[in-house]
Design an enzyme around this catalytic site. Sequence first.
Site, PDB file in Angstrom:
ATOM      1  N   THR A  51      35.213  -8.858 -97.034  1.00 44.83           N
ATOM      2  CA  THR A  51      34.206  -9.745 -97.652  1.00 44.83           C
ATOM      3  C   THR A  51      34.231 -11.135 -97.013  1.00 44.83           C
ATOM      4  OG1 THR A  51      35.751 -10.298 -99.432  1.00 44.83           O
ATOM      5  CG2 THR A  51      34.158  -8.564 -99.902  1.00 44.83           C
TER       6      THR A  51
ATOM      7  N   GLN B 201      40.487   1.791 -95.991  1.00 49.36           N
ATOM      8  CA  GLN B 201      39.388   2.607 -96.509  1.00 49.36           C
ATOM      9  C   GLN B 201      38.075   2.165 -95.866  1.00 49.36           C
ATOM     10  OE1 GLN B 201      39.996   2.986-101.102  1.00 49.36           O
ATOM     11  NE2 GLN B 201      41.274   1.308-100.411  1.00 49.36           N
TER      12      GLN B 201
ATOM     13  N   ILE C 115      35.229   1.378 -92.930  1.00 49.87           N
ATOM     14  CA  ILE C 115      34.734   2.071 -91.738  1.00 49.87           C
ATOM     15  C   ILE C 115      34.275   1.068 -90.678  1.00 49.87           C
ATOM     16  CG2 ILE C 115      33.996   4.091 -93.068  1.00 49.87           C
ATOM     17  CD1 ILE C 115      31.091   3.021 -92.800  1.00 49.87           C
TER      18      ILE C 115
ATOM     19  N   HIS D 196      38.540   6.642 -94.493  1.00 49.04           N
ATOM     20  CA  HIS D 196      37.158   7.039 -94.805  1.00 49.04           C
ATOM     21  C   HIS D 196      36.263   7.088 -93.570  1.00 49.04           C
ATOM     22  CE1 HIS D 196      37.773   5.808 -99.304  1.00 49.04           C
ATOM     23  NE2 HIS D 196      38.311   6.962 -99.008  1.00 49.04           N
TER      24      HIS D 196
ATOM     25  N   CYS E 190      25.013  21.088 -84.502  1.00 49.32           N
ATOM     26  CA  CYS E 190      25.670  21.524 -83.260  1.00 49.32           C
ATOM     27  C   CYS E 190      26.951  20.741 -82.962  1.00 49.32           C
ATOM     28  CB  CYS E 190      24.709  21.415 -82.075  1.00 49.32           C
ATOM     29  SG  CYS E 190      24.455  19.740 -81.507  1.00 49.32           S
TER      30      CYS E 190
ATOM     31  N   CYS F  76      19.463  19.342 -80.704  1.00 54.75           N
ATOM     32  CA  CYS F  76      19.034  20.478 -81.538  1.00 54.75           C
ATOM     33  C   CYS F  76      18.207  20.067 -82.738  1.00 54.75           C
ATOM     34  CB  CYS F  76      20.250  21.258 -82.008  1.00 54.75           C
ATOM     35  SG  CYS F  76      21.095  20.446 -83.383  1.00 54.75           S
TER      36      CYS F  76
ATOM     37  N   ASN G 192      44.723  -9.711-104.051  1.00 51.54           N
ATOM     38  CA  ASN G 192      43.393  -9.316-104.526  1.00 51.54           C
ATOM     39  C   ASN G 192      42.774 -10.425-105.369  1.00 51.54           C
ATOM     40  OD1 ASN G 192      42.143  -6.627-104.052  1.00 51.54           O
ATOM     41  ND2 ASN G 192      41.614  -6.790-106.211  1.00 51.54           N
TER      42      ASN G 192
HETATM   43  P1  OAD Z   1      35.896  -1.980-104.114  1.00 56.84           P
HETATM   44  O1  OAD Z   1      34.595  -2.686-103.978  1.00 56.84           O
HETATM   45  O2  OAD Z   1      35.994  -0.915-105.158  1.00 56.84           O
HETATM   46  O3  OAD Z   1      37.025  -3.059-104.461  1.00 56.84           O
HETATM   47  C1  OAD Z   1      37.157  -4.240-103.710  1.00 56.84           C
HETATM   48  C2  OAD Z   1      38.254  -5.078-104.346  1.00 56.84           C
HETATM   49  O4  OAD Z   1      38.496  -6.172-103.489  1.00 56.84           O
HETATM   50  C3  OAD Z   1      37.903  -5.637-105.720  1.00 56.84           C
HETATM   51  O5  OAD Z   1      39.035  -5.487-106.561  1.00 56.84           O
HETATM   52  C4  OAD Z   1      37.622  -7.125-105.429  1.00 56.84           C
HETATM   53  O6  OAD Z   1      37.990  -7.954-106.515  1.00 56.84           O
HETATM   54  C5  OAD Z   1      38.511  -7.371-104.250  1.00 56.84           C
HETATM   55  N1  OAD Z   1      38.081  -8.420-103.310  1.00 56.84           N
HETATM   56  C6  OAD Z   1      36.842  -8.743-102.880  1.00 56.84           C
HETATM   57  N2  OAD Z   1      36.902  -9.706-101.941  1.00 56.84           N
HETATM   58  C7  OAD Z   1      38.212 -10.004-101.769  1.00 56.84           C
HETATM   59  C8  OAD Z   1      38.929 -10.898-100.923  1.00 56.84           C
HETATM   60  N3  OAD Z   1      38.325 -11.724-100.061  1.00 56.84           N
HETATM   61  N4  OAD Z   1      40.278 -10.886-101.006  1.00 56.84           N
HETATM   62  C9  OAD Z   1      40.940 -10.087-101.880  1.00 56.84           C
HETATM   63  N5  OAD Z   1      40.307  -9.236-102.699  1.00 56.84           N
HETATM   64  C10 OAD Z   1      38.966  -9.173-102.631  1.00 56.84           C
HETATM   65  O7  OAD Z   1      36.318  -1.453-102.675  1.00 56.84           O
HETATM   66  P2  OAD Z   1      37.362  -0.300-102.256  1.00 56.84           P
HETATM   67  O8  OAD Z   1      38.508  -0.259-103.205  1.00 56.84           O
HETATM   68  O9  OAD Z   1      37.638  -0.464-100.829  1.00 56.84           O
HETATM   69  O10 OAD Z   1      34.191   4.818-100.070  1.00 56.84           O
HETATM   70  O11 OAD Z   1      36.475   0.989-102.469  1.00 56.84           O
HETATM   71  C11 OAD Z   1      36.975   2.215-102.077  1.00 56.84           C
HETATM   72  C12 OAD Z   1      35.880   3.118-101.583  1.00 56.84           C
HETATM   73  O12 OAD Z   1      34.778   3.143-102.498  1.00 56.84           O
HETATM   74  C13 OAD Z   1      35.226   2.681-100.293  1.00 56.84           C
HETATM   75  O13 OAD Z   1      35.988   3.033 -99.162  1.00 56.84           O
HETATM   76  C14 OAD Z   1      33.924   3.426-100.312  1.00 56.84           C
HETATM   77  C15 OAD Z   1      33.545   3.168-101.740  1.00 56.84           C
HETATM   78  O14 OAD Z   1      32.713   4.074-102.316  1.00 56.84           O
HETATM   79  C16 OAD Z   1      33.232   5.610 -99.601  1.00 56.84           C
HETATM   80  O15 OAD Z   1      32.120   5.224 -99.345  1.00 56.84           O
HETATM   81  C17 OAD Z   1      33.688   7.035 -99.413  1.00 56.84           C
HETATM   82 ZN    ZN Z   2      22.678  18.871 -82.663  1.00 63.78          ZN
END
Ligand code: OAD
Ligand code: ZN
Length: 244
Positions: free
Chosen positions: A28, A105, A107, A123, A134, A155, A216
């Site tokens: 972020t 997590q 990409i 992920h 294909c 394809c 966090n």
């Molecule tokens: P989330 O959006 O669920 O959580 C992000 C966390 O980071 C929250 O607790 C925020 O408070 C915190 N946060 C935001 N900015 C911050 C900063 N600068 N410093 C510290 N903390 C901060 O994201 P993920 O846990 O990564 O998967 O989500 C997991 C998965 O859900 C992703 O990989 C994605 C999503 O659906 C897929 O798309 C398969």
């Molecule tokens: Zn193809």
Amino acid sequence: MQAKIAKVKQIIDQSNNIVFFGGAGMSTESGIPDFRSADGIYKQKYNYPPEQILSINFFKRHPDVFYDFLKEKVLTPILAAQPNQGHIKLAQMEKAGKLKAVITQNIDGLHQRAGSENVLQLHGSIKNNYCLKCGKNFSLDYFAKKEGTVYCDRCDGLIHPGAVLFGEPLDSMIMRKTKEYISLAEVLIVAGTSMIVQPAAALVNYYKGDKLILLNLTQVSNRRINYFLKGKAGELLSQLYTDT
Ligand code: OAD
Ligand code: ZN
């Protein structure tokens, strides 16, 4: 807070076996919205809930809506982003022989762009796009430049973006390595993740030590956490590692 930062800094200074586990909150500070915060992707209005859109079933049924969402909400911010001070600190810690692996997590590839070498992307990656029919691989360039839904030039099959979608398994080799690094780590830094998406979040439970540090903006419910520093991951990492 300063005393707590000093204590965690001492732990980091003294260890040569640190593993990092991060989520969307790590990026972020690079301008990429996370998923579940107030201004996160999942709080922005769309015709379907975003968790549903980013699923394999939805992708196959409504590729046009999926692609629209993916390009606007996921790819566009990623393509405009640069690594932040947190990514850079982690790369420096790896070069100094202190950090064994970055497990993410995300990409977006920002860890690699900051110089991290041993990065496990649970992920997937925006780079590994492939045809569902294909199997042909497509570069990010090919993928990002095309308007609308992207089809295979060989394809005509639908191209699956590099991200693992809801309803798909995680790569078993990456899972295995992640478990191994986490279970052998002396210090585990977890940052910028809500720790609710499985199976990724549960991988943290392989940690056996007593130095699990959470950086966090908000508290997350996980009883394994030994030190919680509330704040921005990039800013905190800059204070926690100053040996460069
Ligand atoms: P989330 O959006 O669920 O959580 C992000 C966390 O980071 C929250 O607790 C925020 O408070 C915190 N946060 C935001 N900015 C911050 C900063 N600068 N410093 C510290 N903390 C901060 O994201 P993920 O846990 O990564 O998967 O989500 C997991 C998965 O859900 C992703 O990989 C994605 C999503 O659906 C897929 O798309 C398969
Ligand atoms: Zn193809």
